[in-house]
Design an enzyme around this catalytic site. Sequence first.
Site, PDB file in Angstrom:
ATOM      1  N   LYS A   1     -12.076  -3.914  -3.138  1.00 16.22           N
ATOM      2  CA  LYS A   1     -12.700  -4.956  -3.912  1.00 16.22           C
ATOM      3  C   LYS A   1     -13.742  -5.694  -3.068  1.00 16.22           C
ATOM      4  O   LYS A   1     -13.118  -5.865  -1.961  1.00 16.22           O
ATOM      5  CB  LYS A   1     -11.882  -5.912  -4.422  1.00 16.22           C
ATOM      6  CG  LYS A   1     -10.832  -5.305  -5.457  1.00 16.22           C
ATOM      7  CD  LYS A   1      -9.507  -6.273  -5.823  1.00 16.22           C
ATOM      8  CE  LYS A   1      -8.494  -5.769  -6.747  1.00 16.22           C
ATOM      9  NZ  LYS A   1      -7.411  -6.436  -6.873  1.00 16.22           N
TER      10      LYS A   1
ATOM     11  N   GLU B  83      -7.033  -2.008  -0.770  1.00 18.00           N
ATOM     12  CA  GLU B  83      -5.596  -2.101  -0.659  1.00 18.00           C
ATOM     13  C   GLU B  83      -5.034  -0.493  -1.352  1.00 18.00           C
ATOM     14  O   GLU B  83      -5.838   0.306  -1.747  1.00 18.00           O
ATOM     15  CB  GLU B  83      -5.376  -3.129  -1.985  1.00 18.00           C
ATOM     16  CG  GLU B  83      -5.834  -4.449  -1.570  1.00 18.00           C
ATOM     17  CD  GLU B  83      -5.615  -5.345  -2.790  1.00 18.00           C
ATOM     18  OE1 GLU B  83      -6.774  -5.612  -3.449  1.00 18.00           O
ATOM     19  OE2 GLU B  83      -4.594  -5.417  -3.144  1.00 18.00           O
TER      20      GLU B  83
ATOM     21  N   LYS C 159      -9.662   7.768  -6.163  1.00 18.36           N
ATOM     22  CA  LYS C 159      -8.489   8.416  -6.459  1.00 18.36           C
ATOM     23  C   LYS C 159      -8.546   9.753  -5.421  1.00 18.36           C
ATOM     24  O   LYS C 159      -9.467  10.302  -5.030  1.00 18.36           O
ATOM     25  CB  LYS C 159      -8.781   9.036  -7.702  1.00 18.36           C
ATOM     26  CG  LYS C 159      -9.044   7.972  -8.797  1.00 18.36           C
ATOM     27  CD  LYS C 159      -7.898   7.324  -9.346  1.00 18.36           C
ATOM     28  CE  LYS C 159      -6.946   7.910 -10.161  1.00 18.36           C
ATOM     29  NZ  LYS C 159      -5.848   7.116 -10.824  1.00 18.36           N
TER      30      LYS C 159
ATOM     31  N   SER D 149      -9.562  -2.145 -16.435  1.00 19.51           N
ATOM     32  CA  SER D 149      -9.050  -1.052 -15.897  1.00 19.51           C
ATOM     33  C   SER D 149     -10.172  -0.711 -14.844  1.00 19.51           C
ATOM     34  O   SER D 149     -11.288  -1.663 -14.989  1.00 19.51           O
ATOM     35  CB  SER D 149      -9.192   0.075 -17.001  1.00 19.51           C
ATOM     36  OG  SER D 149     -10.560   0.060 -17.553  1.00 19.51           O
TER      37      SER D 149
ATOM     38  N   LYS E  74      -3.209   1.754  -4.087  1.00 17.13           N
ATOM     39  CA  LYS E  74      -3.200   2.033  -5.499  1.00 17.13           C
ATOM     40  C   LYS E  74      -1.760   2.382  -5.994  1.00 17.13           C
ATOM     41  O   LYS E  74      -1.636   3.405  -5.867  1.00 17.13           O
ATOM     42  CB  LYS E  74      -4.346   2.565  -6.101  1.00 17.13           C
ATOM     43  CG  LYS E  74      -4.424   2.127  -7.797  1.00 17.13           C
ATOM     44  CD  LYS E  74      -5.444   3.156  -8.109  1.00 17.13           C
ATOM     45  CE  LYS E  74      -5.842   2.947  -9.605  1.00 17.13           C
ATOM     46  NZ  LYS E  74      -4.636   3.550 -10.441  1.00 17.13           N
TER      47      LYS E  74
ATOM     48  N   GLU F  35       2.148  -4.359  -9.980  1.00 19.94           N
ATOM     49  CA  GLU F  35       2.576  -2.927 -10.436  1.00 19.94           C
ATOM     50  C   GLU F  35       3.868  -3.013 -10.023  1.00 19.94           C
ATOM     51  O   GLU F  35       4.520  -3.290  -8.833  1.00 19.94           O
ATOM     52  CB  GLU F  35       1.695  -1.953  -9.503  1.00 19.94           C
ATOM     53  CG  GLU F  35       2.026  -0.572 -10.030  1.00 19.94           C
ATOM     54  CD  GLU F  35       0.692  -0.492 -11.008  1.00 19.94           C
ATOM     55  OE1 GLU F  35      -0.299  -1.488 -11.226  1.00 19.94           O
ATOM     56  OE2 GLU F  35       0.825   0.674 -11.591  1.00 19.94           O
TER      57      GLU F  35
END
Length: 317
Positions: free
Chosen positions: A284, A111, A308, A81, A113, A168
């Site tokens: 990242k 990127e 977020k 996570s 999410k 995903e």
Amino acid sequence: LLAAEKEIQQLHQLLNKYNYEYHVLDQPSVQDAEYDKLMQQLIQLEEQFPQFKTSDSPTQRVGGHVLDMFEKVQHEIPMLSLGNAFGEQDLRDFDRRVTQAVGEDHSYVCELKIDGLAVSLRYENGLFVRGATRGDGTIGEDITANLRTVRSIPLRLNEPVTIEVRGEVFMPKRSFEALNQVKKEREEEPFANPRNAAAGSLRQLDTKIAASRNLDVFLYNIASTDEVDVDSHSEGLDYLDSLGFKTNQERKKCKTIDEVLAFVESWTEKRPHLPYEIDGLVIKVDSYEQQQQLGFTAKSPRWAIAYKFPAEEVITT
Ligand SMILES: Cc1ccc(Cn2cc(C(N)=O)ccc2=O)c(C)c1
């Protein structure tokens, strides 16, 4: 018989190519009716010569068998996570920690999410052999049969490599709205959001249901990097593209945290116009060597963070 086997193999190759153009590149080279005609031909040939039906046949995209349960799967490489950042200061703190560990000379890959369901896909000699949910990060559920119906998941890669990749599975906003419309007409409970709809679709034991839900995927990580000869995450993503995977093209290399903050700014603006839901951005450190130097905390990498978006205030009327 040899002629039949050859014809079936050629149809597999042709239909998988057309499927890739349509669902991964979004650039079909033939009309839907042409694709459908060839698919009907292949279905008939495979009925006549079932011995030539192989695991990369596109006829299984439409589903067709009902499982009685999902087997458990142990992830050889745990699905991690990410730590969260909620604002500019959190991101600058993250950058300071990275600089302290690896020095000033580092760059990031930023990127989107995707707000879907994390999955791990395993390929052996280029063939899709197993797909699993994240579960608790170590033990997930084998949902291979349902994942075979996700048109953008390749059944055979462009190279015969053995690799494990993460990504995903999501349901595009339009498919979500159409599905809930049908649910309402049937007086069934609608899904609360596209993420729940994707998860609910992949939890169906009848693969025909998953096949009907217009699920899609973006791959974002190579889990088994030992066999792979790339030195950075951005090269890894380009390698996934070259194998025939669908990756999200909205990614950006950022040399400084200020460029990262500009990326955050621009996607805060553009987010509502995307055809799928995102709940944040992933930043990242690009170099694999620097990722190695940074390592992990108990459950998250130190070389990545999830920014977020603020939760939208829900206007209840
Ligand atoms: C009847 C029919 C067949 C196929 C499709 C969509 N589609 C099209 C292609 C294509 N054109 O290369 C490839 C795969 C695929 O899934 C639709 C919407 C309707």
